[in-house]
Design a protein around this motif. Structure first.
Motif, PDB file in Angstrom:
ATOM      1  N   GLN A  49       0.819  -1.204   0.000  1.00 55.20           N
ATOM      2  CA  GLN A  49       0.000   0.000   0.000  1.00 55.20           C
ATOM      3  C   GLN A  49       0.861   1.264   0.000  1.00 55.20           C
ATOM      4  O   GLN A  49       0.527   2.261  -0.665  1.00 55.20           O
ATOM      5  CB  GLN A  49      -0.936   0.013   1.209  1.00 55.20           C
ATOM      6  CG  GLN A  49      -1.941   1.146   1.202  1.00 55.20           C
ATOM      7  CD  GLN A  49      -2.828   1.128  -0.028  1.00 55.20           C
ATOM      8  OE1 GLN A  49      -3.350   0.076  -0.413  1.00 55.20           O
ATOM      9  NE2 GLN A  49      -2.984   2.274  -0.686  1.00 55.20           N
ATOM     10  N   THR A  86      -9.657  11.662   3.227  1.00 59.19           N
ATOM     11  CA  THR A  86     -11.085  11.400   3.001  1.00 59.19           C
ATOM     12  C   THR A  86     -11.884  12.698   3.087  1.00 59.19           C
ATOM     13  O   THR A  86     -13.113  12.662   3.087  1.00 59.19           O
ATOM     14  CB  THR A  86     -11.619  10.361   4.013  1.00 59.19           C
ATOM     15  OG1 THR A  86     -11.120  10.654   5.320  1.00 59.19           O
ATOM     16  CG2 THR A  86     -11.186   8.963   3.627  1.00 59.19           C
ATOM     17  N   SER A  98      -9.948   6.038  -0.485  1.00 60.30           N
ATOM     18  CA  SER A  98      -9.052   5.011  -1.032  1.00 60.30           C
ATOM     19  C   SER A  98      -9.725   3.658  -0.911  1.00 60.30           C
ATOM     20  O   SER A  98     -10.581   3.445  -0.032  1.00 60.30           O
ATOM     21  CB  SER A  98      -7.718   4.996  -0.276  1.00 60.30           C
ATOM     22  OG  SER A  98      -7.900   4.526   1.053  1.00 60.30           O
ATOM     23  N   GLU A  99      -9.343   2.757  -1.783  1.00 57.87           N
ATOM     24  CA  GLU A  99      -9.971   1.430  -1.805  1.00 57.87           C
ATOM     25  C   GLU A  99      -9.838   0.690  -0.473  1.00 57.87           C
ATOM     26  O   GLU A  99     -10.829   0.140   0.031  1.00 57.87           O
ATOM     27  CB  GLU A  99      -9.402   0.576  -2.943  1.00 57.87           C
ATOM     28  CG  GLU A  99     -10.049  -0.797  -3.004  1.00 57.87           C
ATOM     29  CD  GLU A  99      -9.578  -1.628  -4.189  1.00 57.87           C
ATOM     30  OE1 GLU A  99      -9.895  -2.839  -4.220  1.00 57.87           O
ATOM     31  OE2 GLU A  99      -8.900  -1.079  -5.081  1.00 57.87           O
ATOM     32  N   PRO A 100      -8.626   0.634   0.137  1.00 57.06           N
ATOM     33  CA  PRO A 100      -8.549  -0.127   1.386  1.00 57.06           C
ATOM     34  C   PRO A 100      -9.445   0.420   2.491  1.00 57.06           C
ATOM     35  O   PRO A 100     -10.044  -0.360   3.248  1.00 57.06           O
ATOM     36  CB  PRO A 100      -7.073  -0.057   1.783  1.00 57.06           C
ATOM     37  CG  PRO A 100      -6.400   0.818   0.823  1.00 57.06           C
ATOM     38  CD  PRO A 100      -7.316   1.088  -0.313  1.00 57.06           C
ATOM     39  N   ILE A 141     -12.289   2.095   2.160  1.00 63.61           N
ATOM     40  CA  ILE A 141     -13.688   1.799   1.828  1.00 63.61           C
ATOM     41  C   ILE A 141     -13.996   0.335   2.099  1.00 63.61           C
ATOM     42  O   ILE A 141     -15.020  -0.014   2.705  1.00 63.61           O
ATOM     43  CB  ILE A 141     -13.974   2.152   0.356  1.00 63.61           C
ATOM     44  CG1 ILE A 141     -13.837   3.668   0.146  1.00 63.61           C
ATOM     45  CG2 ILE A 141     -15.360   1.673  -0.058  1.00 63.61           C
ATOM     46  CD1 ILE A 141     -13.758   4.081  -1.313  1.00 63.61           C
ATOM     47  N   ARG A 142     -13.089  -0.538   1.675  1.00 63.77           N
ATOM     48  CA  ARG A 142     -13.317  -1.987   1.869  1.00 63.77           C
ATOM     49  C   ARG A 142     -13.273  -2.361   3.347  1.00 63.77           C
ATOM     50  O   ARG A 142     -14.065  -3.195   3.811  1.00 63.77           O
ATOM     51  CB  ARG A 142     -12.294  -2.795   1.079  1.00 63.77           C
ATOM     52  CG  ARG A 142     -12.489  -2.692  -0.418  1.00 63.77           C
ATOM     53  CD  ARG A 142     -11.789  -3.813  -1.177  1.00 63.77           C
ATOM     54  NE  ARG A 142     -11.983  -3.676  -2.614  1.00 63.77           N
ATOM     55  CZ  ARG A 142     -13.082  -4.046  -3.261  1.00 63.77           C
ATOM     56  NH1 ARG A 142     -14.091  -4.584  -2.583  1.00 63.77           N
ATOM     57  NH2 ARG A 142     -13.178  -3.894  -4.567  1.00 63.77           N
ATOM     58  N   PRO A 150      -4.860   5.046   4.249  1.00 69.26           N
ATOM     59  CA  PRO A 150      -4.881   3.839   3.423  1.00 69.26           C
ATOM     60  C   PRO A 150      -3.927   2.742   3.878  1.00 69.26           C
ATOM     61  O   PRO A 150      -4.237   1.551   3.730  1.00 69.26           O
ATOM     62  CB  PRO A 150      -4.515   4.346   2.017  1.00 69.26           C
ATOM     63  CG  PRO A 150      -3.879   5.676   2.228  1.00 69.26           C
ATOM     64  CD  PRO A 150      -4.506   6.239   3.456  1.00 69.26           C
TER      65      PRO A 150
END
Length: 458
Positions: free
Chosen positions: A74, A83, A89-91, A93-94, A325
């Protein structure tokens, strides 16, 4: 030379948390150099079993390459993303989605913080906003529990009810109130679980009446009071307190900064009693301490009130490093480890730990053994019948920690003579047995102290 130079640099420059500054200057730092599994190694090469997982946080144990790889990957791809401004970022959000899926009930909304203290601080702001949005701005009074710990930020330390966090700081504030701890071993009402639960309910109801039912905003509770001495309420206590909060119309915040992520067995201690708080605060085990991160879980009904109340305006609360992230990538990997055997190993290791500590109950100094899962304590006394604690001159916190260290064990030694345990969930049978054996040696050494012997009752 390496170690000595670091000791001097530390003495001159590094301010340590919750320490006597003069005492630390005199004693000097113990430098940790490396760690693997449940074992830490200091700068002199001494190996110790970490019976406290750093600061209740290295749940997965040290040296997991998959966690290191997740962070490294990462950092290469996207080392930072705010944010703010609707970015993400994807991590992050996931991770929010994965956590919400596993959280109890409708705790579907996750706000990321840097750790536990600012997670608690964030709930105070969210709670205030919620009641303002509901048109009840006079609900600005907060209740917590004696011997509880809710961080050491300016606001959180006022909710905390431990003297060291108040002395010299001008807190708690007048809007922060306390009710007695359930503390079964030393509860004035005795040790009967139902009587203890009933007494806590009476105390909360009375405190709300004293403040004014229309003034109380929220009630904070740890499923197990960690820094107060690993105080384990009776089964059913947490649910009873949550039910009363719902009846009284006040928000219930479960502080799971210590108990979350497998420390007591399941991912969340609240699930053991089938309750859904209005907020849960977490940190520590969220990333297994590898990188800083905390999280506030917010129930959907709270989120909707705040969102509707703000409308097109921004909700003015945020941190630069919220939803970082790299921390999120680590959190995702640690979550995988929990579900791929770590939680189960923690349950087995916790059963072995509790059984082994129970076997020490006949020791002349052991007044009580308490705990759940991989979170435990033994409370030392010099008179079992009268539950007389170790004398102040025995310097329990300092001497017992030092002795355990010399015996190759890291534990938490509380000033009242309680010894706290929170080993990594990855512990092997050999790790747990070493914790127990070295504890027994430490107890025998403490028993030989002249100031302990002098007041010991057979």
């Amino acid at each position: 030379m390496y170690s000595n130079s670091l000791i001097e640099l530390d003495r001159a420059h590094l301010v340590h948390p919750v320490a006597s500054y003069r005492g630390h200057e005199q004693q000097g730092v113990r430098v940790l150099a490396s760690a693997k599994g449940a074992t830490v190694t200091d700068a002199s090469g001494r190996q110790l079993v970490d019976g406290f997982a750093g600061l209740w946080c290295v749940n997965a144990g040290y040296g997991h390459e998959s966690i290191v790889e997740a962070a490294t990957r990462q950092m290469r791809e996207l080392p930072y993303a705010t944010t703010y401004f609707g970015l993400g970022s994807e991590p992050a959000i996931r991770l929010a989605a994965e956590l919400a899926e596993r959280a109890p009930g409708d705790l579907d909304h996750v706000y990321f913080t840097l750790g536990g203290s600012d997670a608690v601080d964030s709930t105070v702001r969210f709670v205030r906003y919620y009641w303002n949005a509901r048109g009840e701005p006079r609900r600005d009074q907060f209740i917590s529990i004696e011997m509880g710990y809710h961080g050491s930020s300016t606001v959180g330390a006022g909710l905390t009810a431990l003297p060291a966090f108040h002395a010299g700081f001008g807190i708690p504030f007048d809007w922060q109130h306390k009710i007695p701890s359930p503390y079964p071993y030393r509860n004035p009402v005795g040790e009967d679980p139902q009587v203890i639960i009933a007494a806590s309910l009476v105390a909360l109801r009375a405190k709300v009446e004293e403040i004014g039912p229309e003034r109380v905003a929220a009630f904070y509770a740890e499923p197990i009071q960690g820094s107060g001495g690993v105080i384990v309420p009776p089964r059913g206590w947490l649910k009873a307190m949550r039910d009363l909060c719902r009846e009284l119309g006040i928000l219930f915040i479960a502080d799971e900064v210590i108990t979350g992520f497998g420390r007591t067995g399941p991912l969340f201690a609240c699930s053991e009693e089938g309750i859904v708080p209005d907020f849960i605060t977490t940190a520590k085990g969220l990333t297994s301490g590898y990188v800083p991160m905390g999280a506030v879980f917010m129930a959907d009904h709270v989120y909707q009130v705040i969102a509707d109340g703000a409308g097109a305006s921004a909700v003015g609360h945020g941190y630069t490093y919220s939803a970082h992230p790299v921390s999120a990538a680590v959190g995702l990997e640690v979550l995988k480890l929990y579900e791929n055997g770590l939680l189960e190993n923690g349950r087995k290791a916790g059963a072995r730990l509790m059984a082994g500590l129970e076997a020490l109950k006949d020791h002349p100094l052991v007044g009580e053994v308490r705990g759940r899962g991989m979170l435990a304590a033994i409370e030392l006394v010099v008179d079992k019948k009268n539950k007389t604690p170790l004398p102040a001159e025995a310097q329990a916190a300092r001497r017992i920690f030092d002795r355990a260290w010399e015996n190759g064990l890291v534990i938490r030694a509380f000033a009242n003579g309680a010894l706290g345990y929170a080993p990594p969930l990855c512990c092997t049978d050999a790790d747990i047995d070493a914790i127990l054996e070295r504890t027994a040696v430490t107890l025998d050494q403490t028993l030989d102290d002249p100031d302990v012997r002098r007041v010991l009752k057979d």
